[in-house]
Design a protein around this motif. Structure first.
Motif, PDB file in Angstrom:
ATOM      1  N   MET A  55       0.850  -1.196   0.000  1.00  0.00           N
ATOM      2  CA  MET A  55       0.000   0.000   0.000  1.00  0.00           C
ATOM      3  C   MET A  55       0.881   1.241   0.000  1.00  0.00           C
ATOM      4  O   MET A  55       1.937   1.254   0.631  1.00  0.00           O
ATOM      5  N   VAL A  56       0.424   2.252  -0.718  1.00  0.00           N
ATOM      6  CA  VAL A  56       1.144   3.533  -0.773  1.00  0.00           C
ATOM      7  C   VAL A  56       0.130   4.667  -0.779  1.00  0.00           C
ATOM      8  O   VAL A  56      -0.888   4.590  -1.465  1.00  0.00           O
ATOM      9  N   LEU A  57       0.423   5.702  -0.017  1.00  0.00           N
ATOM     10  CA  LEU A  57      -0.353   6.929  -0.119  1.00  0.00           C
ATOM     11  C   LEU A  57       0.539   7.970  -0.787  1.00  0.00           C
ATOM     12  O   LEU A  57       1.589   8.336  -0.249  1.00  0.00           O
ATOM     13  N   PHE A  58       0.137   8.402  -1.984  1.00  0.00           N
ATOM     14  CA  PHE A  58       0.894   9.382  -2.757  1.00  0.00           C
ATOM     15  C   PHE A  58       0.345  10.792  -2.487  1.00  0.00           C
ATOM     16  O   PHE A  58      -0.872  10.998  -2.499  1.00  0.00           O
ATOM     17  N   LEU A  59       1.242  11.745  -2.296  1.00  0.00           N
ATOM     18  CA  LEU A  59       0.873  13.159  -2.211  1.00  0.00           C
ATOM     19  C   LEU A  59       1.655  13.926  -3.267  1.00  0.00           C
ATOM     20  O   LEU A  59       2.769  13.532  -3.637  1.00  0.00           O
ATOM     21  N   ALA A  60       1.086  15.023  -3.728  1.00  0.00           N
ATOM     22  CA  ALA A  60       1.720  15.801  -4.791  1.00  0.00           C
ATOM     23  C   ALA A  60       2.871  16.638  -4.237  1.00  0.00           C
ATOM     24  O   ALA A  60       2.759  17.245  -3.167  1.00  0.00           O
ATOM     25  N   ASP A  61       3.978  16.667  -4.988  1.00  0.00           N
ATOM     26  CA  ASP A  61       5.097  17.538  -4.625  1.00  0.00           C
ATOM     27  C   ASP A  61       4.871  18.903  -5.286  1.00  0.00           C
ATOM     28  O   ASP A  61       3.873  19.104  -5.994  1.00  0.00           O
ATOM     29  N   PRO A  62       5.758  19.881  -5.083  1.00  0.00           N
ATOM     30  CA  PRO A  62       5.546  21.220  -5.669  1.00  0.00           C
ATOM     31  C   PRO A  62       5.425  21.223  -7.190  1.00  0.00           C
ATOM     32  O   PRO A  62       4.857  22.159  -7.768  1.00  0.00           O
ATOM     33  N   VAL A 126      -7.516  16.313  -7.156  1.00  0.00           N
ATOM     34  CA  VAL A 126      -6.903  15.143  -6.539  1.00  0.00           C
ATOM     35  C   VAL A 126      -5.973  15.600  -5.417  1.00  0.00           C
ATOM     36  O   VAL A 126      -4.968  16.268  -5.657  1.00  0.00           O
ATOM     37  N   ILE A 127      -6.330  15.256  -4.181  1.00  0.00           N
ATOM     38  CA  ILE A 127      -5.542  15.620  -3.007  1.00  0.00           C
ATOM     39  C   ILE A 127      -4.450  14.582  -2.749  1.00  0.00           C
ATOM     40  O   ILE A 127      -3.338  14.903  -2.334  1.00  0.00           O
ATOM     41  N   ALA A 128      -4.783  13.325  -3.013  1.00  0.00           N
ATOM     42  CA  ALA A 128      -3.854  12.221  -2.778  1.00  0.00           C
ATOM     43  C   ALA A 128      -4.290  11.045  -3.643  1.00  0.00           C
ATOM     44  O   ALA A 128      -5.372  11.060  -4.245  1.00  0.00           O
ATOM     45  N   VAL A 129      -3.442  10.030  -3.704  1.00  0.00           N
ATOM     46  CA  VAL A 129      -3.766   8.806  -4.440  1.00  0.00           C
ATOM     47  C   VAL A 129      -3.419   7.615  -3.550  1.00  0.00           C
ATOM     48  O   VAL A 129      -2.309   7.529  -3.012  1.00  0.00           O
ATOM     49  N   LEU A 149     -13.385   0.756  -1.729  1.00  0.00           N
ATOM     50  CA  LEU A 149     -12.180   1.579  -1.644  1.00  0.00           C
ATOM     51  C   LEU A 149     -12.352   2.895  -2.407  1.00  0.00           C
ATOM     52  O   LEU A 149     -11.759   3.910  -2.032  1.00  0.00           O
ATOM     53  N   LYS A 150     -13.146   2.889  -3.470  1.00  0.00           N
ATOM     54  CA  LYS A 150     -13.456   4.140  -4.162  1.00  0.00           C
ATOM     55  C   LYS A 150     -14.141   5.114  -3.204  1.00  0.00           C
ATOM     56  O   LYS A 150     -13.789   6.301  -3.125  1.00  0.00           O
ATOM     57  N   THR A 151     -15.125   4.588  -2.476  1.00  0.00           N
ATOM     58  CA  THR A 151     -15.863   5.418  -1.528  1.00  0.00           C
ATOM     59  C   THR A 151     -14.963   5.880  -0.388  1.00  0.00           C
ATOM     60  O   THR A 151     -14.991   7.049   0.011  1.00  0.00           O
ATOM     61  N   LEU A 152     -14.164   4.963   0.124  1.00  0.00           N
ATOM     62  CA  LEU A 152     -13.265   5.304   1.225  1.00  0.00           C
ATOM     63  C   LEU A 152     -12.258   6.370   0.803  1.00  0.00           C
ATOM     64  O   LEU A 152     -11.972   7.310   1.559  1.00  0.00           O
ATOM     65  N   ALA A 153     -11.713   6.248  -0.403  1.00  0.00           N
ATOM     66  CA  ALA A 153     -10.740   7.234  -0.898  1.00  0.00           C
ATOM     67  C   ALA A 153     -11.372   8.614  -0.989  1.00  0.00           C
ATOM     68  O   ALA A 153     -10.738   9.622  -0.652  1.00  0.00           O
ATOM     69  N   ALA A 154     -12.619   8.655  -1.439  1.00  0.00           N
ATOM     70  CA  ALA A 154     -13.313   9.940  -1.541  1.00  0.00           C
ATOM     71  C   ALA A 154     -13.516  10.561  -0.163  1.00  0.00           C
ATOM     72  O   ALA A 154     -13.367  11.777   0.020  1.00  0.00           O
ATOM     73  N   GLN A 155     -13.845   9.720   0.820  1.00  0.00           N
ATOM     74  CA  GLN A 155     -14.054  10.226   2.178  1.00  0.00           C
ATOM     75  C   GLN A 155     -12.735  10.596   2.849  1.00  0.00           C
ATOM     76  O   GLN A 155     -12.672  11.555   3.627  1.00  0.00           O
ATOM     77  N   ALA A 156     -11.694   9.844   2.541  1.00  0.00           N
ATOM     78  CA  ALA A 156     -10.378  10.126   3.136  1.00  0.00           C
ATOM     79  C   ALA A 156      -9.793  11.430   2.616  1.00  0.00           C
ATOM     80  O   ALA A 156      -8.954  12.054   3.285  1.00  0.00           O
ATOM     81  N   ALA A 157     -10.223  11.851   1.428  1.00  0.00           N
ATOM     82  CA  ALA A 157      -9.660  13.057   0.813  1.00  0.00           C
ATOM     83  C   ALA A 157      -9.836  14.275   1.712  1.00  0.00           C
ATOM     84  O   ALA A 157      -8.916  15.089   1.850  1.00  0.00           O
TER      85      ALA A 157
END
Length: 208
Positions: A55-62, A126-129, A149-157
C-alpha cells in the motif's frame, strides 16, 4: 452440503466484517488533524480489513508529481512516482485505475506490486492517491472491494486535505514564532532603549 454452507457463511461474515471495519475507518479519519497519523491510520486500517500487503499513499510535490508519503510493503523510492500525464488525467477525472489490467502501461507500479490506484478528490481536485496491491499478496480485489475503496478514498480526501492545511498553518505559526524571537533578541542586544507604541499610544513592548 454442510461444509459448503459453512464455508459460505464464513466467507460472507468475513466480507461483512471487512466492510464494517472500512466504514468505521472512514468515520475515524476526520477525528485527527495530524497528517502523518491520519495517513498511517488509513494504510493500517485498509491493510487490516482486506489483508493487503502493498500500500502507498501518494501526495503531490511542488511540481505536481505524486510521490510516496507513507508506504507499507513498498519501498519509498524515487521510482515510485505518478507523473504520467495520461494516468494523472484519469485520476483527475475520478477514475480508479486498474494497474493489473495493463501492467505494460505501468511497469514500475506493477513491479512494486500495486494493482489499483484510487484518487482522493475534493471538489474535483486530486488531493492524494491511494495505491494498493493484492490481498495477502495473492488474490486481486473483487468488484465490491474496489467500490468500497473508491468510496473510502473519496471520504479520506477531506481528512487528508485538512491534515495538509493544519500542517501548513502549524509551519507558518512556527516561522512567525521564530521571527518574533529573532526580533526580540535583536532589540534586546541594542545599547539604546527602544519603546514600541500601539495605535492608542500605549506601550506594547520595550527592550529594557
Amino acid at each position: 452440503s454442510r461444509v459448503q454452507e459453512a464455508l459460505e457463511r464464513l466467507f460472507y461474515r468475513e466480507r461483512y466484517s471487512s466492510r464494517k471495519a472500512l466504514v468505521r475507518l472512514s468515520e475515524d479519519l476526520n477525528a485527527d488533524l495530524d497528517l502523518e497519523r491520519t495517513s498511517e491510520r488509513l494504510l493500517q486500517g485498509v491493510g487490516a480489513a482486506l489483508g493487503l500487503r502493498e500500500m502507498v499513499l501518494f501526495l503531490a510535490d511542488p511540481d505536481g508529481v505524486f510521490v510516496p508519503f507513507r508506504a507499507r510493503g513498498v519501498p519509498r523510492s524515487s521510482e515510485a512516482r505518478l507523473s504520467d500525464e495520461d494516468l494523472l488525467d484519469r485520476l483527475q477525472a475520478g477514475e480508479a485505475v486498474d494497474v493489473e489490467s495493463k501492467p505494460e502501461d505501468h511497469p514500475t507500479l506493477a513491479r512494486l506490486g500495486l494493482g489499483w490506484l484510487f484518487p482522493c478528490r475534493v471538489k474535483g481536485e486530486v488531493i492524494a492517491v491511494l495505491g494498493v496491491g493484492r490481498k495477502d499478496g495473492l488474490d486481486p480485489l473483487n468488484s465490491e472491494e474496489v467500490d468500497t475503496l473508491k468510496t473510502l478514498a473519496a471520504q479520506a480526501a477531506t481528512a487528508i486535505m485538512n491534515g495538509r492545511l493544519y500542517r501548513s498553518l502549524s509551519s507558518q505559526a512556527e516561522e512567525l514564532r521564530e521571527l518574533k524571537d529573532y526580533n526580540e533578541n535583536v532589540l534586546e542586544s541594542l545599547d539604546s532603549g527602544i519603546v514600541v507604541l500601539g495605535l492608542d499610544g500605549g506601550t506594547t513592548s520595550w527592550n529594557r
